[in-house]
Design a protein around this motif. Sequence first.
Motif, short mmCIF file in Angstrom:
data_model
loop_
_atom_site.label_atom_id
_atom_site.label_comp_id
_atom_site.label_asym_id
_atom_site.label_seq_id
_atom_site.Cartn_x
_atom_site.Cartn_y
_atom_site.Cartn_z
N ASP A 1 79.56 17.18 -39.51
CA ASP A 1 81.41 16.56 -39.76
C ASP A 1 81.84 15.94 -38.18
OD1 ASP A 1 81.91 18.12 -41.99
OD2 ASP A 1 81.98 19.24 -41.38
N VAL A 2 82.79 14.91 -38.30
CA VAL A 2 83.05 14.84 -37.21
C VAL A 2 84.24 15.01 -36.96
CG1 VAL A 2 85.18 12.75 -35.86
CG2 VAL A 2 83.07 12.59 -38.30
N VAL A 3 83.98 16.64 -34.97
CA VAL A 3 84.66 17.38 -34.98
C VAL A 3 85.66 16.82 -34.03
CG1 VAL A 3 84.71 19.08 -33.22
CG2 VAL A 3 83.14 19.13 -34.57
N ALA A 4 85.75 15.82 -33.45
CA ALA A 4 87.29 14.70 -32.81
C ALA A 4 86.92 13.38 -32.71
CB ALA A 4 87.16 15.15 -31.35
N SER A 5 87.68 11.88 -32.93
CA SER A 5 87.54 11.08 -33.06
C SER A 5 88.27 9.94 -32.17
CB SER A 5 87.70 10.40 -34.94
OG SER A 5 89.35 10.74 -34.44
N ASP A 6 87.36 9.60 -31.82
CA ASP A 6 88.28 8.37 -31.05
C ASP A 6 88.10 8.56 -29.86
OD1 ASP A 6 88.49 5.44 -29.96
OD2 ASP A 6 90.70 6.28 -30.72
N ILE A 7 87.13 8.93 -28.95
CA ILE A 7 86.85 9.96 -28.04
C ILE A 7 86.98 9.68 -26.38
CG2 ILE A 7 87.19 11.79 -28.48
CD1 ILE A 7 84.10 12.43 -27.80
N ALA A 8 86.67 8.29 -26.13
CA ALA A 8 86.06 7.31 -24.98
C ALA A 8 87.58 7.53 -24.47
CB ALA A 8 85.63 5.73 -25.64
N ILE B 1 80.70 -5.48 -31.07
CA ILE B 1 82.04 -4.62 -31.88
C ILE B 1 82.41 -3.85 -31.64
CG2 ILE B 1 79.83 -4.82 -34.37
CD1 ILE B 1 79.05 -1.85 -32.81
N ASP B 2 83.94 -3.48 -32.30
CA ASP B 2 84.44 -2.16 -31.16
C ASP B 2 84.10 -1.35 -31.95
OD1 ASP B 2 86.33 -3.71 -31.12
OD2 ASP B 2 86.68 -3.51 -32.84
N ILE B 3 84.02 -0.15 -30.93
CA ILE B 3 83.16 0.98 -30.51
C ILE B 3 83.96 2.40 -30.41
CG2 ILE B 3 81.08 2.18 -28.94
CD1 ILE B 3 80.02 -0.04 -30.20
N GLU B 4 83.59 3.17 -31.49
CA GLU B 4 84.47 4.30 -31.65
C GLU B 4 83.64 5.39 -31.53
OE1 GLU B 4 87.06 7.13 -34.85
OE2 GLU B 4 85.62 5.50 -35.50
N HIS B 5 83.45 6.03 -30.67
CA HIS B 5 82.78 7.85 -30.31
C HIS B 5 83.37 8.59 -30.60
CE1 HIS B 5 79.61 6.04 -26.96
NE2 HIS B 5 81.07 5.47 -26.63
N CYS B 6 82.64 9.27 -31.43
CA CYS B 6 83.24 10.85 -31.97
C CYS B 6 82.38 11.90 -31.12
CB CYS B 6 83.28 10.61 -33.58
SG CYS B 6 84.06 9.22 -33.88
N LEU B 7 82.73 13.03 -31.36
CA LEU B 7 82.29 14.23 -31.42
C LEU B 7 81.92 14.82 -33.06
CD1 LEU B 7 81.26 15.68 -28.77
CD2 LEU B 7 82.84 17.47 -29.30
N LEU B 8 79.91 14.87 -32.91
CA LEU B 8 79.98 15.11 -34.57
C LEU B 8 79.08 16.51 -34.14
CD1 LEU B 8 78.20 11.77 -35.21
CD2 LEU B 8 80.73 11.98 -35.45
N ASP C 1 75.65 25.73 -32.21
CA ASP C 1 76.95 25.61 -30.10
C ASP C 1 77.05 24.09 -29.84
OD1 ASP C 1 74.76 25.95 -29.50
OD2 ASP C 1 74.79 27.29 -28.07
N ALA C 2 75.75 23.19 -30.58
CA ALA C 2 75.29 22.12 -30.56
C ALA C 2 76.20 20.79 -31.02
CB ALA C 2 73.99 21.63 -30.76
N ALA C 3 77.07 19.59 -29.77
CA ALA C 3 77.33 18.89 -31.06
C ALA C 3 76.85 17.23 -30.87
CB ALA C 3 78.65 18.87 -31.08
N ALA C 4 77.18 16.48 -31.11
CA ALA C 4 76.28 14.41 -30.01
C ALA C 4 78.00 14.41 -30.23
CB ALA C 4 75.55 14.72 -31.94
N LEU C 5 77.52 13.09 -29.51
CA LEU C 5 78.01 12.08 -28.98
C LEU C 5 77.79 10.75 -29.84
CD1 LEU C 5 81.27 11.71 -27.20
CD2 LEU C 5 79.45 11.66 -25.72
N GLY C 6 78.46 10.36 -30.86
CA GLY C 6 78.04 9.51 -31.46
C GLY C 6 78.60 8.73 -31.86
N PRO C 7 78.28 7.60 -33.07
CA PRO C 7 79.57 6.21 -34.50
C PRO C 7 79.21 7.79 -35.36
CG PRO C 7 77.39 5.56 -33.76
CD PRO C 7 76.91 7.26 -33.05
N ARG C 8 80.52 7.12 -36.08
CA ARG C 8 80.92 7.84 -37.13
C ARG C 8 79.76 7.52 -38.51
NH1 ARG C 8 85.97 9.42 -38.65
NH2 ARG C 8 86.69 8.81 -37.34
N VAL C 9 79.42 6.67 -38.18
CA VAL C 9 78.36 6.53 -39.12
C VAL C 9 77.23 7.47 -39.09
CG1 VAL C 9 76.79 4.55 -37.88
CG2 VAL C 9 76.75 4.54 -40.34
N ALA C 10 76.65 7.96 -38.46
CA ALA C 10 75.66 8.48 -37.73
C ALA C 10 75.81 10.18 -38.57
CB ALA C 10 75.85 9.13 -36.50
#
Length: 309
Positions: free
Chosen positions: A163-170, A84-91, A147-156
């Motif tokens: 919220d998705v703070v930034a998308s497709d950041i790989a 699968i294609d991987i899109e990392h997002c900042l959540l 002040d915390a964020a997670a790096l993970g998939p949009r579905v998470a």
Amino acid sequence: MSRRVGFFGPFGTFTQQALLSQPDLLDAEHVAYRTVPDVLDAVTSGEVDVGVVPIENSIEGMVNFTQDALAFDHDLLIVREIVIDIEHCLLARPGVVLDDIRAVYSIPVATAQCHRYLREQLPDAEIRGAYSTADAAKQVAESDAVDAAALGPRVAAEVYGLDVVASDIADHDGNQTRFVIVARDGVPAPTGNDKTALVIYQRADEPGSLVSILQEFTARRINLSNLTSRPTKNGGLGDYCFIVYAESHVADELLADTMRALHAKQGGVKFLGSYPAAGRQADSTRLHADARWREADDWVQSIKRSIDR
């Protein structure tokens, strides 16, 4: 009775995304486990029928903790692969913006794939570990920290209300991950576009040992899609085995003949499975080699029939 499918969780991981891409597994009971070894243990014990785990990323290479567990710790078979294609997002929690973030949760593979973004956009942020990308999202969602964020998939983000703070950041385009489905037994029938995974132990650590292994595949025109050397865990420094993924199926006599030769000449061979490959179909070179081998085998058999009994 419904099939039970274990996967590297919790809910909202890329692994679950891969699982949900398989139509024949949608109606199964999906069981999330905290770690890859937990998934493999559940398959081994019979707690679930099959398990889905990540094994290779197009940027970071092989997922060694999965590969090593299959090679050394479990007697399971790979029965399918999924890419699968991987899109990392900042959540982050609703209302949090990029300038607020002082800590980023994720797993080392994900943070490595987004290293440039993190260095440029969040140079002072602390990188904190998690069991999975979805676990990172879960930790952020359950924390009171703003002040915390997670790096993970949009579905998470959807699963945990972030919220998705930034998308497709790989750092690189075309990021893909390969997952495998493992079972206690069973080898799928050949499709004409298959892979076989093997662990090959050297008889001795000596010059030319890898060449002698590769020659068995080369002589039969079998392509290797991946070759990795790994410590055997049983010896000291320098005690390595080779894990290979061959573009063929154990039902193909050329590969079977290769496996016989390796078993006879090397220190040992562990069969990790033959299964349908994702993506492109087998090329004409492979099919031509199979046909030539069958023709040669028929020729030898015709000679042997003339032996006096």
